[in-house]
Design a protein around this motif. Sequence first.
Motif, mmCIF file in Angstrom:
data_model
loop_
_atom_site.group_PDB
_atom_site.id
_atom_site.type_symbol
_atom_site.label_atom_id
_atom_site.label_comp_id
_atom_site.label_asym_id
_atom_site.label_seq_id
_atom_site.Cartn_x
_atom_site.Cartn_y
_atom_site.Cartn_z
ATOM 1 N N GLY A 101 -31.054 -10.558 1.015
ATOM 2 C CA GLY A 101 -29.596 -10.562 1.080
ATOM 3 C C GLY A 101 -28.968 -10.234 -0.261
ATOM 4 N N GLU A 102 -29.772 -10.165 -1.290
ATOM 5 C CA GLU A 102 -29.289 -9.828 -2.629
ATOM 6 C C GLU A 102 -29.471 -8.343 -2.945
ATOM 7 N N GLU A 103 -30.042 -7.591 -2.030
ATOM 8 C CA GLU A 103 -30.308 -6.173 -2.264
ATOM 9 C C GLU A 103 -29.003 -5.383 -2.348
ATOM 10 N N SER A 104 -29.083 -4.240 -3.005
ATOM 11 C CA SER A 104 -27.911 -3.365 -3.112
ATOM 12 C C SER A 104 -27.844 -2.388 -1.934
ATOM 13 N N TRP A 105 -28.781 -2.465 -1.016
ATOM 14 C CA TRP A 105 -28.823 -1.575 0.137
ATOM 15 C C TRP A 105 -28.747 -2.384 1.423
ATOM 16 N N HIS A 106 -28.484 -1.682 2.517
ATOM 17 C CA HIS A 106 -28.446 -2.293 3.851
ATOM 18 C C HIS A 106 -29.611 -1.733 4.657
ATOM 19 N N VAL A 107 -30.322 -2.605 5.360
ATOM 20 C CA VAL A 107 -31.398 -2.170 6.243
ATOM 21 C C VAL A 107 -30.831 -2.108 7.658
ATOM 22 N N LEU A 108 -30.977 -0.945 8.280
ATOM 23 C CA LEU A 108 -30.457 -0.710 9.618
ATOM 24 C C LEU A 108 -31.571 -0.150 10.496
ATOM 25 N N ALA A 109 -31.289 -0.025 11.782
ATOM 26 C CA ALA A 109 -32.217 0.623 12.707
ATOM 27 C C ALA A 109 -31.451 1.648 13.523
ATOM 28 N N ASP A 110 -32.095 2.781 13.793
ATOM 29 C CA ASP A 110 -31.477 3.805 14.634
ATOM 30 C C ASP A 110 -31.587 3.381 16.103
ATOM 31 N N PRO A 111 -31.062 4.152 17.047
ATOM 32 C CA PRO A 111 -31.071 3.728 18.449
ATOM 33 C C PRO A 111 -32.456 3.474 19.048
ATOM 34 N N GLU A 112 -33.525 3.996 18.448
ATOM 35 C CA GLU A 112 -34.870 3.712 18.952
ATOM 36 C C GLU A 112 -35.560 2.624 18.153
ATOM 37 N N GLY A 113 -34.819 1.988 17.233
ATOM 38 C CA GLY A 113 -35.371 0.877 16.479
ATOM 39 C C GLY A 113 -36.076 1.244 15.195
ATOM 40 N N ASN A 114 -36.021 2.516 14.791
ATOM 41 C CA ASN A 114 -36.649 2.934 13.536
ATOM 42 C C ASN A 114 -35.802 2.458 12.364
ATOM 43 N N PRO A 115 -36.381 1.721 11.439
ATOM 44 C CA PRO A 115 -35.593 1.229 10.317
ATOM 45 C C PRO A 115 -35.255 2.339 9.318
ATOM 46 N N PHE A 116 -34.101 2.207 8.695
ATOM 47 C CA PHE A 116 -33.707 3.077 7.594
ATOM 48 C C PHE A 116 -32.785 2.284 6.696
ATOM 49 N N CYS A 117 -32.614 2.758 5.468
ATOM 50 C CA CYS A 117 -31.785 2.035 4.504
ATOM 51 C C CYS A 117 -30.583 2.877 4.098
ATOM 52 N N LEU A 118 -29.452 2.222 3.991
ATOM 53 C CA LEU A 118 -28.255 2.826 3.424
ATOM 54 C C LEU A 118 -28.173 2.348 1.981
ATOM 55 N N LEU A 119 -28.353 3.260 1.043
ATOM 56 C CA LEU A 119 -28.333 2.905 -0.373
ATOM 57 C C LEU A 119 -26.906 2.892 -0.900
ATOM 58 N N ARG A 120 -26.702 2.253 -2.031
ATOM 59 C CA ARG A 120 -25.351 2.077 -2.578
ATOM 60 C C ARG A 120 -24.785 3.335 -3.208
ATOM 61 N N ARG A 121 -25.587 4.039 -3.992
ATOM 62 C CA ARG A 121 -25.101 5.171 -4.776
ATOM 63 C C ARG A 121 -24.590 6.308 -3.880
ATOM 64 N N ARG A 122 -23.446 6.843 -4.222
ATOM 65 C CA ARG A 122 -22.885 7.993 -3.519
ATOM 66 C C ARG A 122 -23.485 9.267 -4.125
ATOM 67 N N LEU A 123 -23.892 10.196 -3.252
ATOM 68 C CA LEU A 123 -24.466 11.455 -3.702
ATOM 69 C C LEU A 123 -23.523 12.603 -3.406
ATOM 70 N N ASP A 124 -23.653 13.667 -4.171
ATOM 71 C CA ASP A 124 -22.889 14.885 -3.880
ATOM 72 C C ASP A 124 -23.430 15.490 -2.587
ATOM 73 N N PRO A 125 -22.560 16.031 -1.737
ATOM 74 C CA PRO A 125 -23.047 16.704 -0.536
ATOM 75 C C PRO A 125 -23.800 17.972 -0.917
#
Length: 126
Positions: A101-125
């Motif tokens: 809960g202290e991480e700078s990222w969020h752990v999420l899952a896509d609709p099939e349950g595959n985990p992925f992380c949303l990191l804090r830093r914004r990147l250029d497109p």
Amino acid sequence: MACRLSEIVVDSRDPEALAAWWAQVLGYRVLGRDEDGAVEIGPEAGFGGPAPTLVFTPVEHWEPAKPRLHLDVNATDRGQDAELQRLLDLGATRADVGQTGEESWHVLADPEGNPFCLLRRRLDPL
């Protein structure tokens, strides 16, 4: 000379639906479909461009297990909180993989349950 990451292959129960979902998340488009049901998505530049493509391949017998690989994504045009809400609105769910809960990222899952992380830093497109 080194190798370059060109594509990421993801086993999927429903390649069309999962490819469409990730295309929305990443701003990608469908680049192609194979006769075996695989769907490839990627940026406008396509395969071999500056970013890897994603290939969703069908699997007949889905066996949920702890993945050995996950994707990390970064917002490009908004802050992390706004992007988190956008992903949740698209159907992502929060996932618990043992984070504190202290991480700078969020752990999420896509609709099939595959985990992925949303990191804090914004990147250029791209």
